[in-house]
Write a protein that holds these residues in place. Structure first.
Motif, PDB file in Angstrom:
ATOM      1  N   HIS A 432       0.835  -1.198   0.000  1.00 40.57           N
ATOM      2  CA  HIS A 432       0.000   0.000   0.000  1.00 40.57           C
ATOM      3  C   HIS A 432       0.874   1.254   0.000  1.00 40.57           C
ATOM      4  O   HIS A 432       2.100   1.174   0.200  1.00 40.57           O
ATOM      5  N   GLY A 433       0.232   2.405  -0.187  1.00 41.42           N
ATOM      6  CA  GLY A 433       0.939   3.667  -0.061  1.00 41.42           C
ATOM      7  C   GLY A 433       1.551   3.810   1.313  1.00 41.42           C
ATOM      8  O   GLY A 433       1.109   3.191   2.289  1.00 41.42           O
ATOM      9  N   SER A 434       2.579   4.634   1.416  1.00 37.93           N
ATOM     10  CA  SER A 434       3.350   4.714   2.655  1.00 37.93           C
ATOM     11  C   SER A 434       2.501   5.119   3.858  1.00 37.93           C
ATOM     12  O   SER A 434       2.720   4.630   4.971  1.00 37.93           O
ATOM     13  N   GLU A 435       1.489   5.974   3.648  1.00 35.60           N
ATOM     14  CA  GLU A 435       0.654   6.374   4.785  1.00 35.60           C
ATOM     15  C   GLU A 435      -0.151   5.188   5.315  1.00 35.60           C
ATOM     16  O   GLU A 435      -0.138   4.895   6.509  1.00 35.60           O
ATOM     17  N   ILE A 522       8.377   5.166   3.202  1.00 36.75           N
ATOM     18  CA  ILE A 522       7.814   4.694   4.474  1.00 36.75           C
ATOM     19  C   ILE A 522       8.603   5.273   5.640  1.00 36.75           C
ATOM     20  O   ILE A 522       8.030   5.689   6.658  1.00 36.75           O
ATOM     21  N   ARG A 523       9.920   5.312   5.501  1.00 42.64           N
ATOM     22  CA  ARG A 523      10.739   5.906   6.569  1.00 42.64           C
ATOM     23  C   ARG A 523      10.382   7.369   6.777  1.00 42.64           C
ATOM     24  O   ARG A 523      10.271   7.843   7.920  1.00 42.64           O
ATOM     25  N   GLY A 527       8.326   6.527   9.842  1.00 38.97           N
ATOM     26  CA  GLY A 527       9.416   6.536  10.798  1.00 38.97           C
ATOM     27  C   GLY A 527      10.325   5.325  10.676  1.00 38.97           C
ATOM     28  O   GLY A 527       9.996   4.312  10.057  1.00 38.97           O
ATOM     29  N   GLN A 528      11.477   5.435  11.310  1.00 39.41           N
ATOM     30  CA  GLN A 528      12.498   4.393  11.221  1.00 39.41           C
ATOM     31  C   GLN A 528      12.045   3.082  11.849  1.00 39.41           C
ATOM     32  O   GLN A 528      12.466   2.003  11.419  1.00 39.41           O
TER      33      GLN A 528
END
Length: 685
Positions: A432-435, A522-523, A527-528
């Motif tokens: 999916h999209g990063s969000e 995604i990072r 976040g990491q």
């Protein structure tokens, strides 16, 4: 192969709706880095795609001795060979070079007018520039579902960016093949699976040749977990073969009659295992002779339901769900073009809003296939299975303490997540999209921490599903090129093939080479911590696989043991004696009188450590019951209890206790009948 939910679709033809069911003539030249950098080939075809990554891929293990890297648990490298060979245009590699590999299907020329599936899925007039190499004006793209996304050099970029496991699901669908007008071969599913397996090995050899010979390339097909660990420790990509098809072993159903038998299943599993397949789906899109499916939604679901009827003679049937898990809703949207193809007088059934579960679960043949996979140490994919089928499969695995269960691309009801982790299984989320991906990763993070596991993604590329759209160059936190790989050892710049350069911010996840860019996105968004969980994916996937390979069936201490009971139902034609529940025959059973307080006692013959008891209930099950143990047959200790029994196959686990006697003590019946058990198992492990 799947389709992301929530895409808007315009009214389309029956052909399109049925298709949506799934959803070097130039010789190699020396590399400038030849002989110095092991990760660069000694000879790469020229011209060819650029990689856009510099720096040495990481090797070895971390300080805990664990492998590192990302897992794509669901991809379709060879889907261009599926569905008759003309639905996905282009190839992942070609001896004739990139211009031959990345070219459109012949019927798409000159302007895409006959790109039927592209027309359906992309909207508009369906026209596109068919030229791939070298301009790539219109494809590959995140929303073009009919063009090659897995060119070998794009996969190479994902490997260079930190991916260390890739599951290549050999995929096809006979119904899609049969209705699609353009094809090069028959629609037999196993014929396509065999070809895709062969070509995956051919791709390995193609890459090996660039690196100087057999075994020297980065693309390594593996058939056991230790081999995979060795490949990853060398810094290379471990490739695992899986299968996602609608009629495995020819196991379709027609008018609820299975078109296969146990011999077909054994022969099919043996053949797939010999091909190198180690994971597979038992059903996909249509109910088959093995299991019921998890429905598709909306108009697409209605169209697939029509397709199911045309293929099998039956529509989906629903019932009220018995737990929090449910299949996708159906019945709320029409598909007029598809419904016109039904015989006169036949209509798609209406469905009650509160009946959202497929009546069809895991069939007797399906259970046979599941147990056959366990015997061969294969892993079962539960995505696309109805919740009824999934629940039964998990019951079987829990009764045997078998960890080989996978959810690889977000098609499992999320309420099963802890049961999968509790078994030792592995879960990956659709690309999916990063969000959205980050939000779902955060939602399940506590469970990953509880079970100390990593996470994965399923790109489903070449799987007609749709991929992350661009967030836009004006996003507050875009991917900034170049960027560092997660391990810090490589620098990743924009990817160029021919005269086209892709930027995730403005192009979205158009092809497999942009997987590292998506992870960086995604990072930026999640976040990491999310990326760190993904970077632990390789270790966790191999933990599941290795535990499946090392699984040993427990010894049933109760089989053939002496048994007694508070009562036994009287029947002039058959016996329901207590011994029937421990005779090793699943067709016989013990049945009590029709009252609540009843028990079945098993004498193991000597004292052993007991840790697990399995109970296969007949329809007359215990709603409230206890498992009790004793060393002398007089003093009893309750070691496990439930007040929410629902029949089927139950597994009671508890800390090991010494016991010679085991008693199943029924307190409250689930039906008006008594208590009835087909078989009771008692185990020390």
């Amino acid at each position: 192969m799947t389709r992301q939910p929530h895409h808007r679709r315009r009214p389309i033809t029956v052909l399109s709706l049925l298709l949506l069911v799934m959803a070097v003539t130039l010789g190699p030249t020396p590399s400038s880095a030849a002989g110095t950098d092991w990760w660069n080939p000694v000879a790469r075809p020229a011209p060819d795609s650029q990689i856009g990554v510099t720096g040495e891929p990481f090797k070895g293990t971390n300080s805990q001795g664990e492998v590192r890297g990302f897992v794509d648990a669901h991809n379709h490298i060879m889907a261009n060979e599926a569905f008759g060979g003309r639905l996905i245009c282009g190839k992942p590699f070609s001896e004739a070079g990139v211009a031959d590999a990345l070219k459109d299907c012949p019927e798409h020329y000159p302007d895409g007018s006959l790109a039927i599936f592209d027309f359906i899925t992309n909207g508009g007039d369906g026209k596109h520039d068919p030229d791939g190499w070298p301009t790539f004006k219109d494809w590959p793209a995140y929303d073009s579902l009919t063009h090659q996304q897995n060119y070998y050099a794009w996969v190479e970029r994902a490997w260079r960016g930190g991916q260390r496991v890739l599951v290549n699901d050999l995929v096809t669908n006979g119904v899609i093949c049969s209705v699609y007008p353009f094809k090069d071969r028959s629609c037999d599913e196993m014929t396509s699976i065999r070809l895709q397996a062969k070509l995956t090995y051919d791709m390995q050899a193609y890459i090996d040749k660039m690196y100087g010979g057999t075994g020297k390339g980065w693309f390594r097909i593996v058939t056991d977990s230790e081999q995979a660990r060795s490949v990853i420790e060398q810094g290379k990509l471990a490739v695992i073969l899986g299968v996602e098809t609608s009629e495995p072993f020819g196991c379709k159903q027609v008018l609820d009659i299975a078109q296969c038998d146990k011999e077909d299943i054994d022969a099919g599993l043996d053949e797939l295992y010999d091909l190198g397949v180690r994971s597979m789906f038992l059903c996909h899109k249509f109910d088959n002779a093995l299991c019921g499916v998890r429905f598709d939604e909306g108009g697409l679901g209605t169209a697939i339901n029509v397709g199911q009827f045309l293929s099998t003679g039956t529509f989906w049937q629903t019932e009220k769900c018995t737990g929090p898990q449910h299949d996708n809703p159906i019945g709320g949207a029409a598909a007029p073009s598809a419904e016109e193809e039904l015989p006169a007088g036949v209509e798609v059934p209406s469905y009650d809003d509160d009946a959202q579960c497929n009546k069809r679960g895991l069939t007797e043949l399906g259970e046979y296939a599941v147990r056959g996979m366990m015997q061969r140490k294969m892993m079962l994919e539960v995505d696309h299975m109805s919740v009824k089928a999934t629940g039964r499969a998990l019951d079987i695995f829990e009764s045997e303490s078998y960890p080989g269960v996978l959810s690889s691309h977000s098609w499992m009801d999320l309420n099963w997540t802890e049961r999968v982790y509790g078994l030792g299984g592995f879960i990956a989320q659709y690309m999916h999209g990063s969000e959205g991906f980050s939000a779902e990763a955060d939602r399940t993070k506590a469970l990953r921490e509880k079970y100390d596991v990593g996470y994965g993604y399923g790109t489903d590329m070449n799987g007609v599903g749709g991929w992350p759209a661009p967030r836009g160059a004006d996003a507050s936190n875009p991917v900034t090129y170049p960027f560092r790989s997660t391990d810090g050892g490589s620098v990743i710049d924009k990817q160029t093939t021919g005269s086209r350069t892709w930027d995730l911010n403005t192009d979205g996840a158009s092809h497999y080479g942009l997987v590292p860019d998506w992870i960086e996105d995604i990072r930026k968004v999640g976040g990491q911590d999310v990326v760190d969980d993904l970077f632990r994916g390789a270790e966790s996937y191999l933990d599941t696989w290795g535990a499946s390979e090392g699984h040993k069936a427990g010894v049933n201490l109760a089989k053939g043991a002496s048994a007694s009971a508070s009562s036994s139902e009287s029947n002039p034609f058959t016996s329901f004696a207590p011994s029937r529940a421990v005779d090793g025959n699943a067709d016989t059973r013990w049945a009590s009188d029709w009252s609540d307080d009843q028990w079945l006692r098993i004498d193991l013959g000597s004292t052993s450590t007991v840790k697990r008891v399995t109970l296969e209930w007949e329809r007359a099950y215990g709603k409230s019951y206890r498992v009790e143990v004793s060393t002398d047959g007089t003093t009893w200790q309750s070691v496990w209890a439930t007040t929410a029994g629902d029949g089927g196959l139950d597994t009671a686990r508890f800390n090991g206790v010494p016991a010679r006697y085991v008693r199943i003590h029924g307190l409250d019946r689930g039906t008006d009948w008594g208590y009835s058990l087909y078989e009771v198992g008692v185990y020390s492990s």
